[in-house]
Design a protein around this motif. Sequence first.
Motif, mmCIF file in Angstrom:
data_model
loop_
_atom_site.group_PDB
_atom_site.id
_atom_site.type_symbol
_atom_site.label_atom_id
_atom_site.label_comp_id
_atom_site.label_asym_id
_atom_site.label_seq_id
_atom_site.Cartn_x
_atom_site.Cartn_y
_atom_site.Cartn_z
ATOM 1 N N ASP A 147 0.836 -1.207 0.000
ATOM 2 C CA ASP A 147 0.000 0.000 0.000
ATOM 3 C C ASP A 147 0.868 1.254 0.000
ATOM 4 O OD1 ASP A 147 -2.500 -1.268 -0.013
ATOM 5 O OD2 ASP A 147 -2.447 -1.563 2.162
ATOM 6 N N VAL A 148 1.972 1.196 0.736
ATOM 7 C CA VAL A 148 2.896 2.342 0.753
ATOM 8 C C VAL A 148 3.398 2.615 -0.652
ATOM 9 C CG1 VAL A 148 5.127 3.194 1.587
ATOM 10 C CG2 VAL A 148 3.597 1.983 3.159
ATOM 11 N N GLU A 149 3.794 1.561 -1.367
ATOM 12 C CA GLU A 149 4.332 1.741 -2.714
ATOM 13 C C GLU A 149 3.260 2.273 -3.670
ATOM 14 O OE1 GLU A 149 7.531 1.599 -3.443
ATOM 15 O OE2 GLU A 149 7.760 1.217 -1.291
ATOM 16 N N ARG A 150 2.058 1.726 -3.583
ATOM 17 C CA ARG A 150 0.981 2.198 -4.475
ATOM 18 C C ARG A 150 0.622 3.652 -4.172
ATOM 19 N NH1 ARG A 150 -1.116 -3.148 -4.106
ATOM 20 N NH2 ARG A 150 -2.219 -2.583 -2.189
ATOM 21 N N GLU A 151 0.616 3.984 -2.885
ATOM 22 C CA GLU A 151 0.160 5.313 -2.505
ATOM 23 C C GLU A 151 1.158 6.399 -2.872
ATOM 24 O OE1 GLU A 151 -3.334 7.017 -1.399
ATOM 25 O OE2 GLU A 151 -2.793 4.902 -1.658
ATOM 26 N N ARG A 152 2.439 6.030 -3.038
ATOM 27 C CA ARG A 152 3.442 7.015 -3.446
ATOM 28 C C ARG A 152 2.989 7.742 -4.720
ATOM 29 N NH1 ARG A 152 7.996 6.128 -0.527
ATOM 30 N NH2 ARG A 152 8.546 3.961 -0.013
ATOM 31 N N HIS A 153 2.532 6.945 -5.690
ATOM 32 C CA HIS A 153 2.165 7.511 -6.989
ATOM 33 C C HIS A 153 0.921 8.396 -6.854
ATOM 34 C CE1 HIS A 153 5.081 4.668 -8.470
ATOM 35 N NE2 HIS A 153 4.387 3.649 -7.984
ATOM 36 N N THR A 154 -0.029 7.941 -6.034
ATOM 37 C CA THR A 154 -1.251 8.729 -5.820
ATOM 38 C C THR A 154 -0.915 10.078 -5.193
ATOM 39 O OG1 THR A 154 -2.549 6.712 -5.501
ATOM 40 C CG2 THR A 154 -3.487 8.769 -4.660
ATOM 41 N N ILE A 155 -0.088 10.057 -4.158
ATOM 42 C CA ILE A 155 0.259 11.302 -3.458
ATOM 43 C C ILE A 155 1.116 12.191 -4.344
ATOM 44 C CG2 ILE A 155 1.473 12.265 -1.476
ATOM 45 C CD1 ILE A 155 0.657 9.793 0.106
ATOM 46 N N TYR A 156 2.013 11.595 -5.111
ATOM 47 C CA TYR A 156 2.846 12.387 -6.027
ATOM 48 C C TYR A 156 1.970 13.139 -7.021
ATOM 49 C CZ TYR A 156 6.574 13.677 -9.264
ATOM 50 O OH TYR A 156 7.425 14.397 -10.048
ATOM 51 N N ARG A 157 0.973 12.439 -7.594
ATOM 52 C CA ARG A 157 0.062 13.087 -8.544
ATOM 53 C C ARG A 157 -0.743 14.185 -7.849
ATOM 54 N NH1 ARG A 157 -0.774 7.733 -10.227
ATOM 55 N NH2 ARG A 157 -2.736 7.651 -9.077
ATOM 56 N N GLU A 158 -1.163 13.921 -6.602
ATOM 57 C CA GLU A 158 -1.912 14.925 -5.851
ATOM 58 C C GLU A 158 -1.062 16.178 -5.639
ATOM 59 O OE1 GLU A 158 -3.967 15.513 -1.422
ATOM 60 O OE2 GLU A 158 -3.207 13.544 -2.037
ATOM 61 N N LEU A 159 0.200 16.000 -5.253
ATOM 62 C CA LEU A 159 1.088 17.141 -5.047
ATOM 63 C C LEU A 159 1.326 17.886 -6.355
ATOM 64 C CD1 LEU A 159 3.764 15.608 -2.632
ATOM 65 C CD2 LEU A 159 1.931 17.174 -2.069
ATOM 66 N N PHE A 160 1.486 17.135 -7.435
ATOM 67 C CA PHE A 160 1.714 17.768 -8.734
ATOM 68 C C PHE A 160 0.505 18.599 -9.152
ATOM 69 C CE2 PHE A 160 2.091 17.945 -13.353
ATOM 70 C CZ PHE A 160 3.435 18.309 -13.503
ATOM 71 N N GLU A 161 -0.701 18.075 -8.915
ATOM 72 C CA GLU A 161 -1.915 18.788 -9.291
ATOM 73 C C GLU A 161 -2.133 20.027 -8.428
ATOM 74 O OE1 GLU A 161 -4.061 18.355 -11.876
ATOM 75 O OE2 GLU A 161 -2.510 16.954 -12.544
ATOM 76 N N THR A 162 -1.780 19.942 -7.132
ATOM 77 C CA THR A 162 -2.003 21.100 -6.259
ATOM 78 C C THR A 162 -1.120 22.281 -6.648
ATOM 79 O OG1 THR A 162 -0.413 20.246 -4.614
ATOM 80 C CG2 THR A 162 -2.740 19.723 -4.286
ATOM 81 N N ARG A 163 -0.026 22.031 -7.375
ATOM 82 C CA ARG A 163 0.816 23.136 -7.837
ATOM 83 C C ARG A 163 0.060 24.071 -8.781
ATOM 84 N NH1 ARG A 163 6.871 20.914 -9.321
ATOM 85 N NH2 ARG A 163 7.558 20.446 -7.198
ATOM 86 N N LYS A 164 -0.999 23.554 -9.398
ATOM 87 C CA LYS A 164 -1.775 24.371 -10.320
ATOM 88 C C LYS A 164 -2.721 25.316 -9.581
ATOM 89 C CE LYS A 164 -1.698 20.608 -13.699
ATOM 90 N NZ LYS A 164 -2.519 19.638 -14.489
ATOM 91 N N MET A 165 -2.889 25.109 -8.277
ATOM 92 C CA MET A 165 -3.754 25.960 -7.456
ATOM 93 C C MET A 165 -2.905 27.126 -6.963
ATOM 94 S SD MET A 165 -5.438 22.712 -5.468
ATOM 95 C CE MET A 165 -6.609 23.620 -4.466
ATOM 96 N N GLN A 166 -3.031 28.267 -7.642
ATOM 97 C CA GLN A 166 -2.057 29.329 -7.458
ATOM 98 C C GLN A 166 -2.087 29.940 -6.058
ATOM 99 O OE1 GLN A 166 -1.753 32.140 -10.735
ATOM 100 N NE2 GLN A 166 -2.595 30.653 -12.160
ATOM 101 N N PHE A 167 -3.271 30.191 -5.528
ATOM 102 C CA PHE A 167 -3.368 30.786 -4.189
ATOM 103 C C PHE A 167 -2.760 29.853 -3.146
ATOM 104 C CE2 PHE A 167 -5.830 31.101 -0.197
ATOM 105 C CZ PHE A 167 -5.440 32.371 0.205
ATOM 106 N N GLU A 168 -3.168 28.579 -3.164
ATOM 107 C CA GLU A 168 -2.677 27.623 -2.186
ATOM 108 C C GLU A 168 -1.169 27.443 -2.281
ATOM 109 O OE1 GLU A 168 -5.305 27.283 -4.048
ATOM 110 O OE2 GLU A 168 -6.981 26.995 -2.660
#
Length: 467
Positions: A147-168
């Motif tokens: 689960d740790v290994e699978r979740e790495r990719h999910t969290i990485y994508r989440e962090l990458f997507e949040t970069r598009k939220m300019q205010f945050e």
Amino acid sequence: MIIRKVLQKGFSTLYNLKQFRHQEIPQNVSVDREFGDTILPNGIRVCTEFWPSELAHITIYIKCGSRNETEATSGTAHFLEHLHFKGTGRRSRDRLECDVENFGGQLNAYTSRENTSYTINAQKNKAENAVEILGDMLTNSIYAKSDVERERHTIYRELFETRKMQFETLIEISHRSAYKNHQMSLPILGKIQNMYSITRDMIAEYHQNNYYGENLIICGVGNIQQEQLCEYVTKHFSKIHKKKQQLKKEIPVNFQSEVFLMQSELTEDINVGLFYQGPEWTDPHYYHFLILQRLLGDKPSNFLEAAIFEQSTLNSFQKLLLDYPEITTQKAVYTPYKDTALFGNYFVVNPNQLDSCIEISKKIFEEYGNKVSAEELQRSKRRLFIELCQHETGNDISQAIANQILYFDRRVYRQEIAQNLANVTEVDIQNCVKNWILGKQPSLTIWGNIDPVLKKYKFDASQVGTH
């Protein structure tokens, strides 16, 4: 078992309109609700606020977040939150989801700098099911390596997507600048470069170090009694120990007036944060800054909105902003913590117009330090009062109670909040501006298309960072 119980009754007679200065905040915030507050033998604090309802809302607050990490472990708090949904010794991931759905529950969680929260909304006769599932998640999760290994990719994508939220993104980078070399500078969701180096052992150690009884607040609101919730928590959180044997002493926080720039290809503009150190949650000036934030407000999003409200509800800052069309976005920001706060303005502007943000920020604070309009002050109080009255859902109230217990060590009722707001004067706001802002150097963060900024203002290369 330590029990503290308050029966809140008859506030319509205890608090009347005359108690509020100039009657600017009407007295319709009275409620008759029973509040319970218990500390269990294992240190868990259990709170309830009862009212007749078909629902019960259960919130678990853990007094830890990204602030309890290090540079090397940044991201473990958020990672742990994800893994609590991936299965326990009793339930697989699918079984966990089905069990929540089968009793009609809604399960949510989030991580912040100073706390982590898990909430289940359930029918009143399923409250114990909700507590049992939360107890299972927080005390029996297995944190499987797969689960740790699978979740790495999910969290990485989440962090990458949040970069598009300019205010945050700007707010996160501003923390990095204002609290340099302190845990407060670490991003809430974690450093993206850590996502493939965080190990299961790091995650398990974070849980062991922070998920102990004296760090937990369990709050139930709606149709659940104090005795019920105490019984359920005692039964289903029995594995939680009272305290950690050795608590690590935290480095004192130190606000820094730094200039920090970061390049991004996502926008042609620049996002600008001009922030000062503000008062923490328990500071006497906390309510003053809530009002000051509303005095500053947010720039109208378009000319039609400005035209409609210009004569009636636009304050001095918003009217001033109309003379700066190059500033396309402005938001007033106040984020208090247990021992510090960020306060100031967020702007979006053309890279060649950075001066406008600095100039207008200086202008408005000098104006408010000299004079505050009584009309604007009353309007800001009314806005806050409306916000206060809108916090009526179970989730809103359970989160508010948990926050109050965390920072004030007690329930703070709406009547008290309204009274504190009512007592703030024009002179109070002026003094806050003079004492906290005027003559102080702000932290300046610039994120976006910074090449024109670097050419025009010749910032030092050491002031430019990477995400």
